[in-house]
Design an enzyme around this catalytic site. Structure first.
Site, mmCIF file in Angstrom:
data_model
loop_
_atom_site.group_PDB
_atom_site.id
_atom_site.type_symbol
_atom_site.label_atom_id
_atom_site.label_comp_id
_atom_site.label_asym_id
_atom_site.label_seq_id
_atom_site.Cartn_x
_atom_site.Cartn_y
_atom_site.Cartn_z
ATOM 1 N N ASP A 10 -8.900 1.822 5.781
ATOM 2 C CA ASP A 10 -8.085 1.937 4.438
ATOM 3 C C ASP A 10 -7.387 3.340 4.923
ATOM 4 O OD1 ASP A 10 -6.883 3.074 2.227
ATOM 5 O OD2 ASP A 10 -8.886 3.011 1.146
ATOM 6 N N LYS A 72 1.469 8.949 4.710
ATOM 7 C CA LYS A 72 1.897 7.732 4.123
ATOM 8 C C LYS A 72 3.087 7.595 3.519
ATOM 9 C CE LYS A 72 -0.756 3.997 2.192
ATOM 10 N NZ LYS A 72 -2.207 3.413 1.148
ATOM 11 N N GLU A 170 -3.967 -3.819 -0.205
ATOM 12 C CA GLU A 170 -5.135 -2.987 -0.734
ATOM 13 C C GLU A 170 -5.882 -3.708 -1.965
ATOM 14 O OE1 GLU A 170 -3.461 0.803 -1.472
ATOM 15 O OE2 GLU A 170 -3.282 1.062 0.816
ATOM 16 N N ASP A 192 -5.439 0.527 -9.516
ATOM 17 C CA ASP A 192 -5.679 1.475 -8.443
ATOM 18 C C ASP A 192 -5.135 2.673 -8.675
ATOM 19 O OD1 ASP A 192 -5.826 2.910 -6.087
ATOM 20 O OD2 ASP A 192 -5.244 1.369 -4.694
HETATM 21 MG MG MG Z 1 -6.286 4.413 -1.878
#
Ligand code: MG
Ligand code: ADP
Length: 628
Positions: A10, A72, A170, A192
C-alpha cells in the site's frame, strides 16, 4: 520473519506498508518495534544521505526544506493538474519538456531535481527492505487513478527493483482483505478516509467476479483537515496567527492537534498541550518585534471533549457522506442495496465517522481489521492468488474516465466510456479528411466533456504510409485496449493498404520506458559508484596517515635500519604516493599493504626503542633523586 518472495504494498499519501501471505493468512510486515506504517516522507542531506520514513518525518521539524511528503499527489500529473497540490508542497516543482513535446515533472529539493517516480521508488525501496527485499509485488492505487498515474506507480516499482505483477485498486484490495469475495455475490461500499484524501467506491461481486461500479471522493479531505480544525481552535485561543509563515510553530501546533485527535478515538476527553518555543503564545505580543529568541517557552493546556471535536469536524464528515451519495447514484443503487460496508484509512478510527457511515448505509461497517493495514493485507492476498495458483479470482476494475480520440473540429470521439469494466477493447472506423492524405495524427484524450480543450490530453501517435487516395476513401480502424491494470494501448490500421501504426500510446507526460530503464540502471550503478567513492576516500586517508607516521619514524630511527630495509620502504612509499590519486581501489589497497609490510621492521625497532627509553627514563629519574 521468513522472507516473502512476493508482497502486497500500500503506497499511501501519508503512510506506506507491505504485507504477505504466510500459512494461508495475510500478515503485515513490522519492524523490530512492531510498527507497520512507514511515513511516506523522504529527507535529503548535504552529505548525500537520504532518510526515508520516520527518520525523515522527525527531521521535517528542524529541516523542512530538505524533506518531502505527499509525493503520491504528484504521480503521473502535469504542472497544470497541480494547482491545488502545489500549495501543500513547499518545494519548487518544474516541468521539463522532453523530446516529442512530452513533459516530465521534477521536484527541486535543496538544489537537486527528482521525478515523482524516483521519489516514490525511494519509499518503495524502504518498504521493500523492511520486508526482506522481495522482488515481486502487487501495488495498490486509488480507484480514481487514471492511466498515467497508474503507469507512474508501475514505473516507481520498477525503479525500486520490483517486478510489479499487478496494480490493484485500493477498495478492491480492502474487500479482498475481508474475504468478501467468498460471499459469491453482493454489493460492497468502501469508505476510505486517510491522511489527506477521501474516496468512496461501490463494488459488486457476482459469480466470483469483482467489479468497481463507481468511485467518488475528494482529494483534499482527510485526517489532516481534522487536525487543522483543532489547530484553528487552539490558535484562536492562544492569539497566534496561523497565517504567519512560521513552520516550526505550525508543526508544534499540528503535532499537538493530531495527538489530541488520536487520543479522542479512545477516550471521551483529551488534553491539548502545546509548548511553543520562545513565547509566541503571548497574546499581548501579537507582533513580536525581534522574533521569539530569548523568551521562555509558552505552555498552553486545555481539555477537549469528544463532543467538541465532533462539532468541529461535522462539516467535513458531511462532505464525505455527500460523496458517498454521489458514488451510489453513479452505481444506480440506494444505501439499502449495499450488503457490506468496509472502513479503510487511519481516520476511520474516529468513532464519530463509524457512527455516521453506519447511519448512512443503515448497517454496521466492517472494522475488525486495522483500517490503515487493510489495503496492504488485501494486496498481499491478491499477490498470493497471482503467484500460488491455489485460488482463482477474477478482479475486474473499471475505466475511471472516458477515453477517446480527437476528430475534426476539436471534438472528442469516445471509444471507451467511463465505468466500463477492464480489460476492454473498442474499435471505431475513421477516414481521411483531405485528398492524398498519407498520414493521420491520432490524439488521445480522457474525460467526460465533448471538446478536446476540456479533456485531458493523454498522448499522440502518427499512422503513416497510407497510399494516396481521395478524401474519405481510406478506412482507418483505431483500437483502444485497456488492460487489467487499466493501462491503455492504442493502435491504428488502414484497412485498404494494411498500413499499421506500430507505436502504442506514449503518455504526454511522465517517463518513457527507456528513461525508466535508465533510472533502474543508474540506481544500481550509482549504488556501486557511491560505495566505491566512499571506500576510495577511506583508503586515501589511511595511505596518507601511514606515509606521515612512517616519515616521522624514519627521522627518529631510520639510521638503524639495514640498507635493504630502508630501500624497500623508499620504493613502496613512492609506489603508494603514485597510487593515491588514482581510482583503482584494489591497486591502492595493495600499495598500502606492501608499504605497511616494508615499514614493519621500523615499527618493531621503534617499539623496542620506546620500551628501552621508558626504562632508561626511570633509571635516570632514580639517579637524579639520589643526587639531591
Ligand atoms: Mg490509504
Ligand atoms: P493514507 O492517507 O496514506 O492512506 P492512513 O490511512 O494511514 O494514510 O491515514 C492516516 C491518517 O489517519 C492521519 O491523518 C492520522 O492522524 C489518522 N489516524 C491514525 N490513527 C488515528 C486514530 N487512532 N484516530 C484518529 N485518526 C487517526
Amino acid at each position: 520473519m521468513t522472507t516473502p518472495s512476493v508482497v502486497g504494498i500500500d503506497l499511501g499519501t501519508t503512510f506506506s506498508l507491505a504485507a504477505y501471505v504466510e500459512n494461508g493468512r495475510p500478515v503485515v510486515v513490522r519492524d523490530e518495534k512492531g510498527d507497520a506504517l512507514i511515513p511516506s516522507a523522504i529527507s535529503f542531506h548535504d552529505d548525500g544521505t537520504v532518510l526515508v520514513g520516520s527518520a525523515a518525518r522527525d527531521r521535517a521539524l528542524s529541516d523542512p526544506e530538505h524533506t518531502i511528503f505527499s509525493v503520491k499527489r504528484l504521480m503521473g500529473r502535469t504542472l497544470k493538474d497541480l494547482e491545488r497540490e502545489l500549495k501543500l508542497i513547499p518545494h519548487q516543482i518544474v516541468e521539463r519538456e522532453m523530446e516529442g513535446g512530452r513533459k516530465v515533472l521534477r521536484v527541486d529539493i535543496a538544489g537537486h531535481e527528482h521525478t515523482p517516480e524516483e521519489l516514490s521508488a525511494m519509499i518503495l525501496r524502504e518498504v521493500r527492505k523492511r520486508a526482506g527485499n522481495p522482488t515481486r509485488a502487487v501495488v495498490t492505487v486509488p480507484a480514481y487513478f487514471d492511466d498515467s498515474q497508474r503507469q507512474a506507480t508501475r514505473d516507481a516499482g520498477r525503479i525500486a527493483g520490483l517486478d510489479v505483477l499487478r496494480i490493484v485498486n485500493e477498495p478492491t484490495a480492502a474487500a479482498l482483505a475481508y474475504g468478501l469475495d467468498r460471499r459469491g455475490s453482493g454489493t460492497v461500499a468502501v469508505y476510505d478516509l486517510g491522511g489527506g484524501t477521501f474516496d468512496c467506491s461501490v463494488l459488486t461481486l457476482s459469480e466470483g467476479v469483482f467489479k468497481v461500479l463507481s468511485t467518488n471522493g475528494d482529494t483534499f479531505l482527510g485526517g489532516d483537515d481534522f487536525d487543522r480544525t483543532i489547530m484553528e481552535l487552539v490558535a484562536g485561543e492562544m492569539g497566534v496567527d496561523l497565517g504567519r509563515r512560521d513552520p516550526e510553530l505550525l508543526q508544534h501546533l499540528r503535532d499537538a492537534a493530531e495527538r489530541a485527535k488520536i487520543a479522542l478515538s479512545a477516550a471521551e476527553t483529551a488534553e491539548l498541550r502545546v509548548s511553543i518555543p520562545g513565547g509566541a503564545a503571548d497574546p499581548g505580543a501579537a507582533a513580536p518585534k525581534s522574533g521569539r529568541d530569548g523568551r521562555a517557552p509558552r505552555e498552553f493546556r486545555r481539555a477537549i471533549s469528544r463532543t467538541e471535536f465532533e462539532a468541529l469536524i461535522r462539516p467535513l464528515v458531511d462532505r464525505s457522506i455527500d460523496k458517498c451519495k454521489s458514488a451510489l447514484k453513479d452505481a444506480g443503487l440506494t444505501p439499502g442495496q449495499v450488503d457490506e460496508v468496509v472502513l479503510v484509512g487511519g481516520s476511520t478510527r474516529v468513532p464519530y465517522i463509524r457512527r455516521r457511515v453506519g447511519e448512512f448505509f443503515g448497517k454496521t461497517p466492517h472494522s475488525e481489521l486495522n483500517p490503515d493495514e487493510v489495503v496492504a493485507l488485501g494486496a498481499a492476498v491478491q499477490a498470493d492468488i497471482l503467484t500460488s495458483g491455489r485460488r482463482d479470482l477474477l478482479l475486474l476494475d473499471v475505466v475511471p474516465l472516458s477515453l477517446g480520440i480527437e476528430t475534426l473540429g476539436g471534438v472528442v470521439d469516445k471509444l471507451i466510456h467511463r465505468n466500463t469494466t477492464v480489460p476492454c477493447r473498442a474499435t471505431t472506423r475513421y477516414t481521411t479528411a483531405a485528398d492524398n492524405q498519407t498520414a493521420i495524427l491520432i490524439n488521445i484524450y480522457q474525460g467526460e466533456r465533448e471538446l478536446t480543450k476540456d479533456c485531458r490530453f493523454l498522448g499522440t501517435f502518427k499512422l503513416s504510409g497510407i497510399p494516396p487516395m481521395p478524401a474519405q476513401f481510406a478506412q482507418v480502424d483505431v483500437t483502444f485496449l485497456a488492460d487489467q491494470n487499466g493501462i491503455l494501448t492504442v493502435s491504428a490500421k488502414e484497412q485498404r493498404s494494411g498500413a499499421q501504426a506500430q507505436v502504442t500510446v506514449q503518455a504526454a507526460h511522465g517517463l518513457t520506458v527507456a528513461e525508466v530503464d535508465q533510472l533502474v540502471v543508474d540506481s544500481i550503478e550509482n549504488a556501486q559508484a557511491d560505495f566505491t567513492a566512499r571506500k576510495l576516500i577511506e583508503l586515501r586517508n589511511k595511505a596518507e596517515a601511514d606515509l606521515r607516521h612512517t616519515a616521522k619514524a624514519l627521522a627518529q630511527a631510520g639510521d638503524r635500519l639495514t640498507p635493504d630495509q630502508r630501500g624497500l620502504i623508499d620504493t613502496t612509499a613512492a609506489a603508494l604516493r603514485a597510487a593515491i590519486p588514482g581510482t583503482d581501489l584494489g591497486g591502492l589497497q595493495q600499495a598500502i599493504d606492501a608499504f605497511v609490510a616494508a615499514a614493519n621492521p621500523l615499527a618493531q625497532l621503534l617499539m623496542n626503542e620506546v620500551v628501552r627509553h621508558t626504562l632508561a627514563g626511570t633509571a635516570a629519574g632514580d639517579l637524579a633523586e639520589k643526587k639531591l
